[in-house]
Design a protein around this motif. Structure first.
Motif, mmCIF file in Angstrom:
data_model
loop_
_atom_site.group_PDB
_atom_site.id
_atom_site.type_symbol
_atom_site.label_atom_id
_atom_site.label_comp_id
_atom_site.label_asym_id
_atom_site.label_seq_id
_atom_site.Cartn_x
_atom_site.Cartn_y
_atom_site.Cartn_z
ATOM 1 N N GLY A 189 9.163 12.815 -9.549
ATOM 2 C CA GLY A 189 8.938 11.485 -10.061
ATOM 3 C C GLY A 189 8.909 10.132 -8.955
ATOM 4 N N LYS A 190 9.157 10.664 -7.761
ATOM 5 C CA LYS A 190 9.415 9.867 -6.956
ATOM 6 C C LYS A 190 8.268 10.049 -5.554
ATOM 7 C CE LYS A 190 14.210 9.073 -7.212
ATOM 8 N NZ LYS A 190 15.838 9.011 -6.539
ATOM 9 N N PHE A 191 7.733 11.316 -5.459
ATOM 10 C CA PHE A 191 6.973 12.007 -4.696
ATOM 11 C C PHE A 191 5.911 12.902 -5.038
ATOM 12 C CE2 PHE A 191 6.509 15.257 -1.014
ATOM 13 C CZ PHE A 191 5.911 14.468 -0.110
ATOM 14 N N GLY B 117 9.396 9.189 4.397
ATOM 15 C CA GLY B 117 9.370 7.991 3.441
ATOM 16 C C GLY B 117 7.874 7.952 2.960
ATOM 17 N N CYS B 118 7.216 9.129 2.947
ATOM 18 C CA CYS B 118 5.717 8.995 2.014
ATOM 19 C C CYS B 118 5.997 8.894 0.721
ATOM 20 C CB CYS B 118 5.008 9.968 2.654
ATOM 21 S SG CYS B 118 4.371 9.950 4.428
ATOM 22 N N GLU B 119 5.070 8.647 0.061
ATOM 23 C CA GLU B 119 5.352 8.441 -1.529
ATOM 24 C C GLU B 119 4.458 9.692 -1.877
ATOM 25 O OE1 GLU B 119 4.021 4.773 -3.159
ATOM 26 O OE2 GLU B 119 5.607 3.800 -1.710
ATOM 27 N N ALA B 120 3.296 10.109 -1.171
ATOM 28 C CA ALA B 120 2.582 11.347 -1.615
ATOM 29 C C ALA B 120 1.801 11.998 -0.531
ATOM 30 C CB ALA B 120 1.595 10.669 -2.805
ATOM 31 N N VAL B 121 1.525 13.330 -0.785
ATOM 32 C CA VAL B 121 0.798 14.035 0.168
ATOM 33 C C VAL B 121 -0.587 14.695 -0.712
ATOM 34 C CG1 VAL B 121 0.782 16.296 1.365
ATOM 35 C CG2 VAL B 121 2.579 14.857 1.521
ATOM 36 N N MET C 88 0.779 -1.185 -0.278
ATOM 37 C CA MET C 88 0.052 0.032 -0.006
ATOM 38 C C MET C 88 0.755 1.233 0.057
ATOM 39 S SD MET C 88 -2.969 0.937 2.843
ATOM 40 C CE MET C 88 -2.135 1.572 4.136
ATOM 41 N N GLU C 89 0.386 2.401 -0.726
ATOM 42 C CA GLU C 89 1.299 3.524 -0.785
ATOM 43 C C GLU C 89 1.340 3.993 0.500
ATOM 44 O OE1 GLU C 89 -0.986 4.998 -4.294
ATOM 45 O OE2 GLU C 89 1.022 5.052 -5.498
ATOM 46 N N LYS C 90 2.086 4.843 0.644
ATOM 47 C CA LYS C 90 2.292 5.632 2.048
ATOM 48 C C LYS C 90 2.027 7.025 1.709
ATOM 49 C CE LYS C 90 5.485 5.125 4.927
ATOM 50 N NZ LYS C 90 6.855 4.966 5.582
ATOM 51 N N ILE C 91 0.607 7.460 1.935
ATOM 52 C CA ILE C 91 0.076 8.581 1.752
ATOM 53 C C ILE C 91 -0.457 9.320 2.814
ATOM 54 C CG2 ILE C 91 -1.764 9.625 0.298
ATOM 55 C CD1 ILE C 91 -1.991 6.841 -1.445
ATOM 56 N N ARG C 92 0.026 10.696 2.783
ATOM 57 C CA ARG C 92 -0.384 11.406 3.986
ATOM 58 C C ARG C 92 -1.617 12.352 3.355
ATOM 59 N NH1 ARG C 92 4.307 13.582 7.765
ATOM 60 N NH2 ARG C 92 4.364 11.415 8.047
ATOM 61 N N ILE C 93 -2.384 12.545 4.226
ATOM 62 C CA ILE C 93 -3.632 13.477 4.028
ATOM 63 C C ILE C 93 -3.605 14.711 5.134
ATOM 64 C CG2 ILE C 93 -6.198 13.784 3.788
ATOM 65 C CD1 ILE C 93 -6.120 10.653 2.972
ATOM 66 N N LEU C 94 -3.678 15.763 4.328
ATOM 67 C CA LEU C 94 -3.629 17.048 5.236
ATOM 68 C C LEU C 94 -4.874 17.849 5.008
ATOM 69 C CD1 LEU C 94 0.137 18.345 4.486
ATOM 70 C CD2 LEU C 94 -0.500 16.801 6.182
ATOM 71 N N ALA C 95 -5.231 18.515 6.144
ATOM 72 C CA ALA C 95 -6.674 19.456 5.839
ATOM 73 C C ALA C 95 -6.183 20.548 7.071
ATOM 74 C CB ALA C 95 -7.743 18.658 6.209
#
Length: 301
Positions: free
Chosen positions: A117-119, A81-85, A1-8
């Motif tokens: 390309g990585k993040f 190490g997250c892959e996306a925000v 599973m991708e490491k994805i951080r969600i911000l609000a």
């Protein structure tokens, strides 16, 4: 599973405890009143802020999250190490947060060219406020918990933004007048006649959908509107400032019509109550997907 951080942020009307439950990282929006700076959701309770509004002659103001704070959050996710925000922002028509998020994204990749390309950093314009902004964050977080990819999560968020509808009744026109939502003449006439406007926000546009007379007429009319606007699987949630009893009555009335329980009760925070006042109640529903009707909004640049 991708490491994805969600911000609000707290203009979503999620509390820090509620956000933590879903794994959402929450910024506190700055609030300014009488030369003092506060952090929404941290330096005062809802009731304490409502009392400030009740006694103020000049309403408090809010500001967007500082560029440096936003950039630091992106860098922290990358370093972890997250892959996306995914960064959900409130309505860009009334706030600079979406522009700030995109600027912070630009500066981040200038400082970290190796991350290209990585993040991924995905600022999202929710085109709304309160739970209409918080709900896409919650449903996106739930899709992440189910193992959804980044694109899966973004699609859930986009669909929710393009389906959610807000209907809010304002019991005291003082703040709508101060914020310029209505004219002083309309506020005076409305107060004398006991007019309670029901406002909508859809696709970032606010309008008056009904004007009812007297407090007792508010809840039945809101319930009728909410029940008529739900599409597919019935869903709704309610938020309020002071009128908690009225909000509970609204939940009961909508439940009787839709045969489904409310998905939650929330309190209206600083960003909303500054403009609507603490004497307001709102319902949030999922209507038709406006993208399918050619009326959808773009949520990302």
């Amino acid at each position: 599973m991708e490491k994805i951080r969600i911000l609000a942020d707290t203009s979503s009307d999620l509390t820090f405890d509620q956000a933590a439950k879903f794994g959402i990282e929450l910024f506190s929006i700055p609030v300014f009143h009488e030369d003092k700076a506060y952090r929404d959701g941290a330096d005062f309770t809802h009731e304490e802020f409502y009392k400030i509004l009740d006694t103020c002659t000049t309403p408090p103001t809010t500001s967007h999250i500082p560029l440096s704070t936003t950039g630091d959050a992106y860098a922290a996710a990358y370093d972890a190490g997250c892959e996306a925000v995914i960064h959900l922002c409130n309505n860009s028509a009334n706030s600079g947060m979406f522009n700030t998020a995109n600027l912070a994204k630009k500066f981040f990749f200038e400082a970290h060219p190796e991350a290209v390309g990585k993040f991924r950093i995905e600022p999202v314009d929710t085109h709304s406020f309160s739970l209409a902004y918080g709900l896409p964050a919650i449903l996106g977080a739930q899709k992440r918990a189910e193992g959804g990819t980044l694109d899966d999560i973004l699609e859930v968020i986009d669909e929710t933004i393009n389906r959610v509808e807000v209907y809010m009744a304002i019991y005291d026109l003082k703040f709508a007048k101060l914020s310029g939502r209505i004219s002083a003449a309309a506020a005076i006439a409305g107060s004398v006649l006991g007019i309670r406007p029901i406002m909508s926000m859809i696709n970032g546009e606010t309008s008056t959908v009904e004007k009812v007379r007297g407090d007792k007429a508010v809840i039945p009319h809101l319930a009728d509107i909410a029940a008529s606007r739900c599409d597919g699987a019935p869903f709704f949630c309610v938020a309020a400032g002071y009128p908690v009893d009225e909000a509970k009555a609204l939940e009961k009335a909508i439940t009787a019509k839709l045969k489904v329980k409310s998905s939650g009760f929330y309190r209206l925070g600083a960003a909303v109550s500054i403009n609507a006042g603490p004497k307001a109640v709102a319902v949030f529903v999922l209507g038709k997907d406006r993208r399918l009707e050619g009326r959808g909004v773009v949520t990302r640049i």
